[in-house]
Each structure stands twice: as C-alpha cells, then as structure tokens.
Design a protein around this motif. Structure first.
Motif, PDB file in Angstrom:
ATOM      1  N   TRP A 160       0.834  -1.196   0.000  1.00  0.00           N
ATOM      2  CA  TRP A 160       0.000   0.000   0.000  1.00  0.00           C
ATOM      3  C   TRP A 160       0.871   1.249   0.000  1.00  0.00           C
ATOM      4  O   TRP A 160       0.606   2.210  -0.741  1.00  0.00           O
ATOM      5  N   ALA A 161       1.916   1.245   0.844  1.00  0.00           N
ATOM      6  CA  ALA A 161       2.811   2.399   0.928  1.00  0.00           C
ATOM      7  C   ALA A 161       3.497   2.663  -0.412  1.00  0.00           C
ATOM      8  O   ALA A 161       3.605   3.815  -0.847  1.00  0.00           O
ATOM      9  N   LYS A 163       2.439   1.870  -3.430  1.00  0.00           N
ATOM     10  CA  LYS A 163       1.462   2.381  -4.395  1.00  0.00           C
ATOM     11  C   LYS A 163       1.093   3.836  -4.109  1.00  0.00           C
ATOM     12  O   LYS A 163       0.762   4.599  -5.025  1.00  0.00           O
ATOM     13  N   ALA A 164       1.151   4.211  -2.821  1.00  0.00           N
ATOM     14  CA  ALA A 164       0.812   5.581  -2.435  1.00  0.00           C
ATOM     15  C   ALA A 164       2.014   6.519  -2.556  1.00  0.00           C
ATOM     16  O   ALA A 164       1.900   7.713  -2.234  1.00  0.00           O
ATOM     17  N   LYS A 166       4.809   6.382  -0.828  1.00  0.00           N
ATOM     18  CA  LYS A 166       5.379   6.660   0.497  1.00  0.00           C
ATOM     19  C   LYS A 166       6.570   5.740   0.772  1.00  0.00           C
ATOM     20  O   LYS A 166       6.671   4.649   0.184  1.00  0.00           O
ATOM     21  N   LEU A 219      -6.925   2.316   7.447  1.00  0.00           N
ATOM     22  CA  LEU A 219      -6.887   2.799   6.073  1.00  0.00           C
ATOM     23  C   LEU A 219      -8.127   2.378   5.303  1.00  0.00           C
ATOM     24  O   LEU A 219      -8.675   3.140   4.497  1.00  0.00           O
TER      25      LEU A 219
END
Length: 222
Positions: A160-161, A163-164, A166, A219
């Motif tokens: 997730w990080a 893809k974001a 981050k 999230l």
C-alpha cells in the motif's frame, strides 16, 4: 513414540528434542542431558526443504511471490506451535519446574522450537524419507487451506505504501516485558503522513503483524 508415528532407534534423540535448556543450564544444569537447541537448527532446515519441495511440485503455475507466501504460512511460529499442541507433544516437554509453573508449556516460542527439534530427531534417526512422511502427515492438509497464499499484514501494508508513493513502514520496539522464556513485545508502526499504531505479541514478528493489521484496518475504514 506413537504420537509421532515414528519408532526411534536412538531414543536419546527424542529425549533431547523434548528437553528445554532450563534443565541443562544455570542452577538446573545437567551435563549428562542434551537439550533441543542444536536439533532445532537442523529441524528448521529440514522442514524448509520439505515444504519448499512440495509447494514447488503442488503449485506449478504459482509465481515466486505466491510460493513464498504459502511457505511463510507453513513455517511460521504460530503454525508450528499449533501443530505441536494438536499432536499433544506440549504435555511431554521437560523443563524446569519454575518455567512450567509460569506457563512454559504453552509458550508458542518453546513449542515452535520443540516441533523443529522433533523433525530433526526423526530425520537424524530415520533419514529424509522418515522426516518427510512425518511432515506430510501434519502439514499436507494445510497447504491447500483457504488463505494459505494470502499476503500477511506487513506485506500488504508495504505494498500500500509503495502504491501511495510513500517510504516503507518503520517498525520500532517500544517495550519489552516478561521473563526470557515468555517475553511480550509492544511495537509501533509508522508511515509518513499517518497516525502510528501499536501491536502486542509474544514475538517481535507477531507484534509487528498486529500493528500492521491495525493500520490497514484504519486505512480501509477511510
């Protein structure tokens, strides 16, 4: 031993596999008795080879990432401790009386080590085929279980990080309590721009997983 389905020629291997170091070190020291620590080193490798080999054969279309997730689900502490308790081996572990009174026989870390040591004892006593048959009888039914290839919380959070846009999550042990044989860890996870979350567990890994699960749940609720 009937519970294991293996007739040991060298019963000293089984004895060592069931003996915690609390009986061979410190004030309980017994020079004549071996504990399971050397055996668990071997058992970990034997289990890893057998599980890897079977997953490669069973899932010919799976990519490396899928195989890794399936593998990790089978060799993690929780799985080994669960199998050890299912067999009933937890009732036969030899340990110092104070450790037993403190719940050592239910400690997942101890049960994991015992399970690895037993695999090594069977391997050293009967060879690879004997060890594989034992693992087959306890693990094969789990390989096709729903969720066996599911990403764990830490992997999902890291994806997730990424893809974001981050940086990867950072995990920090903020507190460690309990005796050496039954530790408890509090870990927090931080991700740029988000509130931190804490997890608790009997190992750093389990505490990290819990912290990651909490952050993912937050999230998903947004």
């Amino acid at each position: 031993m009937r519970l294991l389905g293996h007739d040991f020629k060298d019963r000293s291997l089984l004895q060592a596999a069931l003996t915690h170091s609390s009986l061979t070190r410190g004030r309980h020291q017994n020079h004549a008795q071996q504990d399971y620590e050397r055996l668990e080193f071997v058992g970990d490798r034997v289990l890893g080879l057998v599980i890897s080999e079977e997953l490669f054969r069973r899932f010919p279309q799976a990519d490396a990432g899928n195989l890794s997730r399936r593998y990790n689900a089978q060799v993690r502490r929780e799985t080994l401790a669960e199998i050890c308790a299912e067999i009933g081996i937890d009732k036969f572990v030899f340990m110092a009386s104070d450790l037993a009174a403190a719940g050592g026989g239910e400690n997942p870390a101890i049960l994991e080590d015992v399970m690895e040591a037993i695999i090594a004892a069977i391997y050293l006593d009967g060879g690879y085929d004997a060890a594989r048959e034992f693992i087959k009888s306890k693990w094969w039914q789990r390989l096709d279980k729903e969720g066996a290839s599911k990403k764990d919380a830490k992997s999902s959070l890291q994806e997730w990080a990424a893809k974001a846009g981050k940086p990867p999550p950072v995990y920090t042990v903020v507190e460690e309590t309990g005796p050496d044989h039954a530790p408890r860890f509090k870990v927090d996870v931080r991700l740029k721009g988000l509130d931190p979350f804490e997890g608790m567990g009997t190992s750093k890994r389990s505490a990290e997983q819990q912290a990651a699960e909490k952050m993912l749940k937050d999230l998903q609720s947004e």
